[in-house]
Write a protein that holds these residues in place. Sequence first.
Motif, PDB file in Angstrom:
ATOM      1  N   SER A   1      -5.095  -3.265  -0.511  1.00  0.00           N
ATOM      2  CA  SER A   1      -3.634  -4.310  -0.732  1.00  0.00           C
ATOM      3  C   SER A   1      -3.068  -3.815   0.117  1.00  0.00           C
ATOM      4  O   SER A   1      -1.653  -4.541   0.289  1.00  0.00           O
ATOM      5  N   LYS A   2      -2.830  -2.618   1.041  1.00  0.00           N
ATOM      6  CA  LYS A   2      -2.079  -2.576   1.330  1.00  0.00           C
ATOM      7  C   LYS A   2      -1.512  -3.104   3.455  1.00  0.00           C
ATOM      8  O   LYS A   2      -2.102  -4.327   3.291  1.00  0.00           O
ATOM      9  N   ASN A   3      -0.993  -2.874   3.920  1.00  0.00           N
ATOM     10  CA  ASN A   3      -0.586  -3.492   5.270  1.00  0.00           C
ATOM     11  C   ASN A   3      -1.389  -2.806   5.873  1.00  0.00           C
ATOM     12  O   ASN A   3      -1.350  -1.411   6.510  1.00  0.00           O
ATOM     13  N   VAL A   4      -2.712  -3.737   6.616  1.00  0.00           N
ATOM     14  CA  VAL A   4      -4.023  -2.389   6.761  1.00  0.00           C
ATOM     15  C   VAL A   4      -4.120  -3.627   7.896  1.00  0.00           C
ATOM     16  O   VAL A   4      -4.392  -4.855   8.345  1.00  0.00           O
ATOM     17  N   ILE A   5      -4.546  -3.089   9.680  1.00  0.00           N
ATOM     18  CA  ILE A   5      -5.048  -3.418  10.250  1.00  0.00           C
ATOM     19  C   ILE A   5      -6.281  -3.124  10.794  1.00  0.00           C
ATOM     20  O   ILE A   5      -6.803  -2.022  11.005  1.00  0.00           O
TER      21      ILE A   5
ATOM     22  N   VAL B   1      -0.507   6.194   0.544  1.00  0.00           N
ATOM     23  CA  VAL B   1      -0.003   6.187   1.342  1.00  0.00           C
ATOM     24  C   VAL B   1       0.616   5.578   1.012  1.00  0.00           C
ATOM     25  O   VAL B   1       1.528   4.004  -0.091  1.00  0.00           O
ATOM     26  N   PRO B   2       2.680   5.939   1.371  1.00  0.00           N
ATOM     27  CA  PRO B   2       3.695   5.231   1.693  1.00  0.00           C
ATOM     28  C   PRO B   2       3.265   3.110   1.624  1.00  0.00           C
ATOM     29  O   PRO B   2       3.035   3.259   2.403  1.00  0.00           O
ATOM     30  N   ALA B   3       4.187   2.638   0.234  1.00  0.00           N
ATOM     31  CA  ALA B   3       3.803   1.259   0.987  1.00  0.00           C
ATOM     32  C   ALA B   3       4.559   0.816   1.998  1.00  0.00           C
ATOM     33  O   ALA B   3       4.099   0.169   2.820  1.00  0.00           O
ATOM     34  N   LEU B   4       5.449   1.389   2.942  1.00  0.00           N
ATOM     35  CA  LEU B   4       5.685   0.660   4.015  1.00  0.00           C
ATOM     36  C   LEU B   4       5.061   1.156   4.912  1.00  0.00           C
ATOM     37  O   LEU B   4       5.299   0.695   6.280  1.00  0.00           O
TER      38      LEU B   4
END
Length: 230
Positions: free
Chosen positions: A207-211, A188-191
């Motif tokens: 490590s990614k932006n996870v909700i 999945v793209p970093a942004l």
Amino acid sequence: MSKKKHLVVLSGAGISAESGIKTFRDSDGLWEGHDVMEVASPEGWRRNRALVQDFYNQRRKQLLSCRPNQAHTILAEMEQDFNVSIITQNVDDLHERAGSSKVIHLHGELSKAQSSLDPSLVYDLDHWEIKEGDLCEKGSQLRPYIVWFGEQVPKMDEAIQIAGSADIFVVIGTSLQVYPAAGLVNYVPALSQIYLIDPINPSVGLSKNVIYILENATSGVKTLEKMLKT
């Protein structure tokens, strides 16, 4: 008109469980009373073909009485606002029956059969039973169109491409323990925003932006829908 965002969903057994389809990973490692290696491996097929055929015939018969739940339905309705792609680890057709138009099955489909000689020969089933003596066009016995343990996942490359183009990536009802499917999150793209819907926070390091939405599939998808509308 602005381009619709690409919403990619990775769904697992948790979403189907709410429609009454049993899974084996929640408790004792048995699937409908069978050791999974008896009914979900090439070795099991070679040892007892009749057992394996009967097992999947019963799963198809069970599926006839199951219906898509609200989680399936809401995801289908999201196509009005998003470009929705569903990558599922499930072998049922509940996403399709709910109305989702783009569904990839990583682990096969109960509603299809394949040649035991040539895996590229896949057939739609218009009935729930595969019988001994049902043959492919090359004369070999038909087997369930299921990716068993130890077999390659033929649609993995396509799934990786889809995950890599996600604006929003949603994981529903899977513990992210089954590979290679669990590794899709790494593409999945970093942004891009990632949402993880599961009543239990999985013990994997993301490590990614996870909700995290710590709810079951139906209530979690309702929560997701509200969050995406705000």
